[in-house]
Design a protein around this motif. Sequence first.
Motif, PDB file in Angstrom:
ATOM      1  N   HIS A  99      -0.321 -28.328  34.066  1.00  0.00           N
ATOM      2  CA  HIS A  99      -0.358 -29.458  33.502  1.00  0.00           C
ATOM      3  C   HIS A  99       1.256 -29.623  32.685  1.00  0.00           C
ATOM      4  O   HIS A  99       2.090 -28.928  32.878  1.00  0.00           O
ATOM      5  CB  HIS A  99      -1.397 -29.810  32.341  1.00  0.00           C
ATOM      6  CG  HIS A  99      -1.380 -28.433  31.514  1.00  0.00           C
ATOM      7  ND1 HIS A  99      -0.212 -27.933  30.634  1.00  0.00           N
ATOM      8  CD2 HIS A  99      -2.654 -27.580  31.217  1.00  0.00           C
ATOM      9  CE1 HIS A  99      -0.728 -27.100  30.051  1.00  0.00           C
ATOM     10  NE2 HIS A  99      -2.228 -26.486  30.452  1.00  0.00           N
ATOM     11  N   GLY A 152       2.060 -29.436  29.890  1.00  0.00           N
ATOM     12  CA  GLY A 152       2.531 -28.482  28.938  1.00  0.00           C
ATOM     13  C   GLY A 152       3.123 -27.199  29.570  1.00  0.00           C
ATOM     14  O   GLY A 152       4.152 -26.453  29.280  1.00  0.00           O
ATOM     15  N   ASN A 153       2.580 -27.079  31.050  1.00  0.00           N
ATOM     16  CA  ASN A 153       3.098 -25.729  31.635  1.00  0.00           C
ATOM     17  C   ASN A 153       4.504 -26.110  32.025  1.00  0.00           C
ATOM     18  O   ASN A 153       5.391 -25.337  32.015  1.00  0.00           O
ATOM     19  CB  ASN A 153       2.210 -25.587  32.796  1.00  0.00           C
ATOM     20  CG  ASN A 153       0.853 -25.020  32.471  1.00  0.00           C
ATOM     21  OD1 ASN A 153       0.033 -25.653  33.099  1.00  0.00           O
ATOM     22  ND2 ASN A 153       0.988 -23.997  31.768  1.00  0.00           N
ATOM     23  N   GLY A 166       6.636 -26.508  28.714  1.00  0.00           N
ATOM     24  CA  GLY A 166       6.520 -25.202  28.115  1.00  0.00           C
ATOM     25  C   GLY A 166       6.851 -24.049  28.644  1.00  0.00           C
ATOM     26  O   GLY A 166       7.447 -22.940  28.238  1.00  0.00           O
ATOM     27  N   ALA A 167       6.881 -23.911  30.084  1.00  0.00           N
ATOM     28  CA  ALA A 167       7.399 -22.494  30.782  1.00  0.00           C
ATOM     29  C   ALA A 167       8.381 -22.887  31.962  1.00  0.00           C
ATOM     30  O   ALA A 167       9.315 -22.365  32.182  1.00  0.00           O
ATOM     31  CB  ALA A 167       6.183 -22.208  31.426  1.00  0.00           C
ATOM     32  N   LYS A 180      10.612 -18.238  23.626  1.00  0.00           N
ATOM     33  CA  LYS A 180      10.703 -19.616  23.678  1.00  0.00           C
ATOM     34  C   LYS A 180      10.500 -20.431  22.300  1.00  0.00           C
ATOM     35  O   LYS A 180       9.631 -20.032  21.514  1.00  0.00           O
ATOM     36  CB  LYS A 180       9.674 -20.274  24.593  1.00  0.00           C
ATOM     37  CG  LYS A 180      10.186 -19.807  26.059  1.00  0.00           C
ATOM     38  CD  LYS A 180       8.982 -20.335  27.305  1.00  0.00           C
ATOM     39  CE  LYS A 180       7.692 -19.622  27.222  1.00  0.00           C
ATOM     40  NZ  LYS A 180       6.739 -19.929  28.061  1.00  0.00           N
ATOM     41  N   TRP A 200       8.954 -26.123  22.158  1.00  0.00           N
ATOM     42  CA  TRP A 200       8.511 -26.083  23.680  1.00  0.00           C
ATOM     43  C   TRP A 200       6.972 -26.205  23.451  1.00  0.00           C
ATOM     44  O   TRP A 200       6.144 -26.267  24.545  1.00  0.00           O
ATOM     45  CB  TRP A 200       8.834 -24.802  24.262  1.00  0.00           C
ATOM     46  CG  TRP A 200      10.372 -24.948  24.726  1.00  0.00           C
ATOM     47  CD1 TRP A 200      11.118 -23.831  24.191  1.00  0.00           C
ATOM     48  CD2 TRP A 200      11.016 -25.786  25.361  1.00  0.00           C
ATOM     49  NE1 TRP A 200      12.513 -24.275  24.591  1.00  0.00           N
ATOM     50  CE2 TRP A 200      12.592 -25.420  25.161  1.00  0.00           C
ATOM     51  CE3 TRP A 200      10.759 -26.846  25.950  1.00  0.00           C
ATOM     52  CZ2 TRP A 200      13.640 -26.055  25.853  1.00  0.00           C
ATOM     53  CZ3 TRP A 200      11.911 -27.616  26.656  1.00  0.00           C
ATOM     54  CH2 TRP A 200      13.208 -27.231  26.495  1.00  0.00           C
ATOM     55  N   THR A 201       6.194 -26.185  22.189  1.00  0.00           N
ATOM     56  CA  THR A 201       4.773 -26.401  22.255  1.00  0.00           C
ATOM     57  C   THR A 201       4.324 -27.882  22.625  1.00  0.00           C
ATOM     58  O   THR A 201       4.715 -28.718  21.842  1.00  0.00           O
ATOM     59  CB  THR A 201       4.036 -25.866  20.960  1.00  0.00           C
ATOM     60  OG1 THR A 201       4.541 -24.505  20.758  1.00  0.00           O
ATOM     61  CG2 THR A 201       2.526 -26.255  20.940  1.00  0.00           C
ATOM     62  N   ILE A 202       3.881 -28.181  23.644  1.00  0.00           N
ATOM     63  CA  ILE A 202       3.498 -29.379  24.126  1.00  0.00           C
ATOM     64  C   ILE A 202       1.979 -29.910  23.773  1.00  0.00           C
ATOM     65  O   ILE A 202       1.240 -29.062  23.874  1.00  0.00           O
ATOM     66  CB  ILE A 202       3.618 -29.711  25.729  1.00  0.00           C
ATOM     67  CG1 ILE A 202       5.077 -28.949  26.033  1.00  0.00           C
ATOM     68  CG2 ILE A 202       3.533 -31.044  26.215  1.00  0.00           C
ATOM     69  CD1 ILE A 202       6.491 -29.535  25.334  1.00  0.00           C
ATOM     70  N   LYS A 241      -2.565 -28.388  20.756  1.00  0.00           N
ATOM     71  CA  LYS A 241      -1.659 -27.815  22.056  1.00  0.00           C
ATOM     72  C   LYS A 241      -2.245 -28.404  23.544  1.00  0.00           C
ATOM     73  O   LYS A 241      -3.529 -28.310  23.636  1.00  0.00           O
ATOM     74  CB  LYS A 241      -1.654 -26.424  21.925  1.00  0.00           C
ATOM     75  CG  LYS A 241      -0.873 -25.831  23.088  1.00  0.00           C
ATOM     76  CD  LYS A 241      -0.794 -24.260  22.649  1.00  0.00           C
ATOM     77  CE  LYS A 241      -0.070 -23.693  24.190  1.00  0.00           C
ATOM     78  NZ  LYS A 241       0.002 -22.240  23.929  1.00  0.00           N
ATOM     79  N   MET A 242      -1.474 -28.795  24.393  1.00  0.00           N
ATOM     80  CA  MET A 242      -2.001 -29.204  25.674  1.00  0.00           C
ATOM     81  C   MET A 242      -2.605 -27.960  26.199  1.00  0.00           C
ATOM     82  O   MET A 242      -1.809 -26.832  26.572  1.00  0.00           O
ATOM     83  CB  MET A 242      -1.023 -29.815  26.686  1.00  0.00           C
ATOM     84  CG  MET A 242      -1.715 -30.392  27.879  1.00  0.00           C
ATOM     85  SD  MET A 242      -0.450 -31.284  28.951  1.00  0.00           S
ATOM     86  CE  MET A 242      -0.398 -32.875  28.073  1.00  0.00           C
TER      87      MET A 242
HETATM   88  P1  AMP Z   1      -1.384 -20.634  30.450  1.00  0.00           P
HETATM   89  O1  AMP Z   1      -1.795 -21.109  31.927  1.00  0.00           O
HETATM   90  O2  AMP Z   1      -1.931 -21.310  29.275  1.00  0.00           O
HETATM   91  O3  AMP Z   1      -1.532 -19.215  30.457  1.00  0.00           O
HETATM   92  O4  AMP Z   1       0.315 -21.187  30.323  1.00  0.00           O
HETATM   93  C1  AMP Z   1       1.160 -20.677  31.234  1.00  0.00           C
HETATM   94  C2  AMP Z   1       2.477 -20.739  30.878  1.00  0.00           C
HETATM   95  O5  AMP Z   1       2.572 -22.146  30.329  1.00  0.00           O
HETATM   96  C3  AMP Z   1       2.716 -20.085  29.266  1.00  0.00           C
HETATM   97  O6  AMP Z   1       3.917 -19.518  29.399  1.00  0.00           O
HETATM   98  C4  AMP Z   1       2.599 -21.121  28.162  1.00  0.00           C
HETATM   99  O7  AMP Z   1       3.478 -20.681  27.226  1.00  0.00           O
HETATM  100  C5  AMP Z   1       3.005 -22.365  29.028  1.00  0.00           C
HETATM  101  N1  AMP Z   1       2.038 -23.511  28.370  1.00  0.00           N
HETATM  102  C6  AMP Z   1       0.893 -23.743  28.654  1.00  0.00           C
HETATM  103  N2  AMP Z   1       0.401 -24.485  27.810  1.00  0.00           N
HETATM  104  C7  AMP Z   1       1.344 -25.206  26.961  1.00  0.00           C
HETATM  105  C8  AMP Z   1       1.852 -26.123  26.068  1.00  0.00           C
HETATM  106  N3  AMP Z   1       0.713 -26.959  25.571  1.00  0.00           N
HETATM  107  N4  AMP Z   1       2.845 -26.231  25.315  1.00  0.00           N
HETATM  108  C9  AMP Z   1       3.972 -25.371  25.724  1.00  0.00           C
HETATM  109  N5  AMP Z   1       3.768 -24.265  26.731  1.00  0.00           N
HETATM  110  C10 AMP Z   1       2.596 -24.293  27.206  1.00  0.00           C
END
Ligand code: AMP
Length: 325
Positions: free
Chosen positions: A15, A17-18, A21-22, A182, A186-188, A195-196
């Motif tokens: 998404h 956020g990924n 944020g990543a 990070k 970068w928190t989306i 948080k998304m």
């Molecule tokens: P996840 O699939 O939630 O484990 O996330 C995988 C990567 O995406 C991680 O490095 C998270 O830090 C980043 N990530 C996931 N959701 C968000 C968000 N809402 N804001 C920022 N980074 C995110």
Amino acid sequence: MRILTGLKPTDNQLHLGNYFGAIKPMMMLADKFQDAEIFLFLANMHGLTQLHDGNQLKQNSINILKLYAACGVDLKRFIIYNPADIPGHAQLNRVLTCLTHMGFMERMHSYKEALDKGTAKEISVWVFCYPILMAADILLYDADIVPVGKDQKQHVEYARDIAIKFNNKFWETFKIPEPYIKPEVWTILGIDGRKMSKSYNNYIWLLDDEKTILKRVKQIPTSTQTVEEPKNPDECNVYKICKLFLTPEEDKELRKRYEAWGLSFKDAKEYLYEKIIAFLMPIQKKYAEISDQEIIDLLHKNAEKVNELANKKIKDIYKKIWFSL
Ligand code: AMP
């Protein structure tokens, strides 16, 4: 210098956020350290603990790597690989597990959080041991920098402590990795202002079609302020998501429109919708052009090179602990 990061293929989509944020911070880091080697591995051994479906894990892995490439990650520069092709991960994990005590692992935040929700009997052994596998994933390649979110910082500290312990007990063997945290910015946020996240159902997938994106944007809650009232953009979820896609000039312009009169939330949402579409459509087009086989071939090709590196390290480790006579 070597930068190392993993991605867990427990979903078949990513998404916004990924992305913000990543993926984007990873590309920025790659730009900053032009000479660095960048290792990007599929954390499928970690994923297996959550998803017991091999076919799904395989398809998720391919889809996510295709998305990384479609988003602009240069797969000629980023070395993608699958630890399932590289026995060294499991071999080193075993060695490090032998050197690690329960009391040390019990300090782990994620384990304590799991304990708060249930009893030790109900917690997967993996939750307790996963920083050891993560340490093996990192130390096997003498990574210098490991980019992680703040919540993962302690896990890199585990890798550091385990490496220091090994180096002190045997011979200097492992490089001590540095976490690269990070920034909070970068928190989306998702469409509901939290948080998304997949678990909140507040996401926009990178592969969502136009109709779904429009529906999601329309769902963003807004205040009851009328068109005539000036608005504070920093209190508006539409603006907070929109900001991700704006140049500094566009941002300034939009803030002015919020702070003056005459901007309805409907206008703001239309503007956001257009920005998301302009951003995602080229990614979706590129994604469609990449075949699954291209990714599989690249993983197989890289496995040879990475395996060679890992085998060399395992040989050295086994020698240091007298496994190899
Ligand atoms: P996840 O699939 O939630 O484990 O996330 C995988 C990567 O995406 C991680 O490095 C998270 O830090 C980043 N990530 C996931 N959701 C968000 C968000 N809402 N804001 C920022 N980074 C995110």
